[in-house]
Design an enzyme around this catalytic site. Sequence first.
Site, PDB file in Angstrom:
ATOM      1  N   GLU A   1      -6.611   4.836   7.644  1.00  0.00           N
ATOM      2  CA  GLU A   1      -6.318   6.257   7.389  1.00  0.00           C
ATOM      3  C   GLU A   1      -7.496   6.917   6.680  1.00  0.00           C
ATOM      4  OE1 GLU A   1      -2.533   5.680   5.467  1.00  0.00           O
ATOM      5  OE2 GLU A   1      -1.713   4.960   7.362  1.00  0.00           O
TER       6      GLU A   1
ATOM      7  N   ASN B   1       0.881  -1.160   0.000  1.00  0.00           N
ATOM      8  CA  ASN B   1       0.000   0.000   0.000  1.00  0.00           C
ATOM      9  C   ASN B   1       0.922   1.214   0.000  1.00  0.00           C
ATOM     10  OD1 ASN B   1      -1.784   2.069   0.492  1.00  0.00           O
ATOM     11  ND2 ASN B   1      -2.070   1.583   2.658  1.00  0.00           N
ATOM     12  N   TRP B   2       1.020   1.847  -1.131  1.00  0.00           N
ATOM     13  CA  TRP B   2       1.976   2.959  -1.266  1.00  0.00           C
ATOM     14  C   TRP B   2       1.481   4.261  -0.659  1.00  0.00           C
ATOM     15  CZ3 TRP B   2       4.311   2.429  -6.901  1.00  0.00           C
ATOM     16  CH2 TRP B   2       5.296   1.427  -6.888  1.00  0.00           C
ATOM     17  N   LYS B   3       0.230   4.307  -0.250  1.00  0.00           N
ATOM     18  CA  LYS B   3      -0.313   5.550   0.325  1.00  0.00           C
ATOM     19  C   LYS B   3      -0.017   6.728  -0.616  1.00  0.00           C
ATOM     20  CE  LYS B   3       0.528   3.442   4.768  1.00  0.00           C
ATOM     21  NZ  LYS B   3       0.365   3.562   6.191  1.00  0.00           N
TER      22      LYS B   3
ATOM     23  N   HIS C   1      -9.367   1.554   4.485  1.00  0.00           N
ATOM     24  CA  HIS C   1      -8.107   1.612   5.240  1.00  0.00           C
ATOM     25  C   HIS C   1      -8.316   2.541   6.445  1.00  0.00           C
ATOM     26  CE1 HIS C   1      -3.959   2.559   6.266  1.00  0.00           C
ATOM     27  NE2 HIS C   1      -3.627   1.446   5.644  1.00  0.00           N
TER      28      HIS C   1
ATOM     29  N   GLU D   1      -5.958  -5.069   9.963  1.00  0.00           N
ATOM     30  CA  GLU D   1      -4.884  -4.112  10.223  1.00  0.00           C
ATOM     31  C   GLU D   1      -5.140  -3.410  11.553  1.00  0.00           C
ATOM     32  OE1 GLU D   1      -2.715  -3.013   6.338  1.00  0.00           O
ATOM     33  OE2 GLU D   1      -4.213  -1.503   6.766  1.00  0.00           O
TER      34      GLU D   1
ATOM     35  N   GLY E   1       2.347   1.595  10.753  1.00  0.00           N
ATOM     36  CA  GLY E   1       3.359   2.645  10.694  1.00  0.00           C
ATOM     37  C   GLY E   1       4.037   2.919  12.032  1.00  0.00           C
TER      38      GLY E   1
ATOM     39  N   GLY F   1       2.757  -1.310   4.215  1.00  0.00           N
ATOM     40  CA  GLY F   1       2.980   0.097   3.909  1.00  0.00           C
ATOM     41  C   GLY F   1       4.462   0.389   3.713  1.00  0.00           C
TER      42      GLY F   1
ATOM     43  N   SER G   1       3.042  -2.952  10.157  1.00  0.00           N
ATOM     44  CA  SER G   1       4.486  -3.091  10.356  1.00  0.00           C
ATOM     45  C   SER G   1       5.026  -4.458   9.924  1.00  0.00           C
ATOM     46  CB  SER G   1       4.859  -2.780  11.810  1.00  0.00           C
ATOM     47  OG  SER G   1       4.537  -1.436  12.112  1.00  0.00           O
TER      48      SER G   1
HETATM   49  C1  PEP Z   1      -0.719  -0.017   5.803  1.00  0.00           C
HETATM   50  O1  PEP Z   1      -0.637   1.146   5.466  1.00  0.00           O
HETATM   51  O2  PEP Z   1      -1.654  -0.693   5.375  1.00  0.00           O
HETATM   52  C2  PEP Z   1       0.308  -0.567   6.686  1.00  0.00           C
HETATM   53  C3  PEP Z   1       0.110  -1.747   7.201  1.00  0.00           C
HETATM   54  O3  PEP Z   1       1.420   0.216   6.919  1.00  0.00           O
HETATM   55  P1  PEP Z   1       2.807  -0.272   7.617  1.00  0.00           P
HETATM   56  O4  PEP Z   1       3.200  -1.565   6.972  1.00  0.00           O
HETATM   57  O5  PEP Z   1       3.782   0.837   7.324  1.00  0.00           O
HETATM   58  O6  PEP Z   1       2.539  -0.441   9.084  1.00  0.00           O
END
Ligand code: PEP
Length: 252
Positions: free
Chosen positions: A98, A10-12, A96, A168, A174, A235, A214
Site C-alpha cells: 500500500e 498490521n493495523w494500517k 508495504h 505479501e 485484503g 491485516g 488474507s
Molecule cells: C497486510 O496488510 O499486510 C495484509 C496482509 O492484509 P490482510 O491480512 O487483510 O490481507
Amino acid sequence: MSRTPFLAGNWKMYKTGAEAVAFIEAAKPLLAGTSGRQAALGVPFTAIGEAATAAQGTGILIGAQNVHWEKEGAFTGEISVGMAKAAGASFVILGHSERRQYFGDTDEWVAKKLAAAVDGGIVPVVCLGESLAQRESGDTFKVLGAQIRGSLAGLTAERAAALILAYEPVWAIGTGKTATKEQAQEVHAFLRGELGTLLGDRAASETRILYGGSVKPDNVKALMGEPDIDGALVGGAALKPDSFVQIVKFDL
Ligand code: PEP
C-alpha cells in the site's frame, strides 16, 4: 537453526491509542503463558506510545508501519526512526504494497529506510510481493528478485542480523484470496535462496520470512507448517483480539 515464529498484525489506518489499549488489555489474558513465538503489532504512529505502555510485560512488540530515512529535517508529515523508537516502537514495517502503490515508496526508498532502521536499532520488516498481472504473466520470480535486490541494496551480512522479510502477494492482500501453502512455500524458498546469494548462508538460514495475504485463524496453521514460512503479517484478521490471539497461538 530454528527461527522463532513471528506473528505480526498490521493495523494500517485503524485504531486510536485508546482502542489500541483496549485491544491489548483484551488480548493479554488470552496470551498469558504462551511461549515459543513472538507476537507483534504494527500500529498507527499516534497509537505507538499508549500501545507500548499497555503491552509492557505481555511480550507483544509494538512497531510502526513506516518511517523516514533521515534523522530529522524539513519533511512535513514524516516520522524518523528515532522518533518512532522513542515513542515505543521496536520494529517497523517497510515497503508495504500500500505504501508502494499509494505513497510512492520505491525499492530505493525502502533500502534507505532499512538502513535507517538498522542504524537506529529497530527491527526492519521488509515487504515484497508481486501483483496479479505480474503473476499471471509468469514474472513472479523476476519481479521478486528485482525487489529483494533493490530493497536490500547496501545491506551487509553483519547488518542483516535483525532483518525480517514478508512475502505479501498483492493479489492476496485484503482480498480474502490466500496463496496456497505450496505457492507461498515456493516463493519463500526462492527468497531464502536470494538472501543466500546477497548476504550469505547465515543470513539465509537465520532470516525469518513471513507470509502475508488474507491470513486467518483457519489457514495460518497450514501455512506455518511449510519449512520456509516463519510467521505471518496479518491485516484484517489482526483487528480483533480473539482472532489475533488465535493466529499467534496457531499450533496450540
Ligand atoms: C497486510 O496488510 O499486510 C495484509 C496482509 O492484509 P490482510 O491480512 O487483510 O490481507
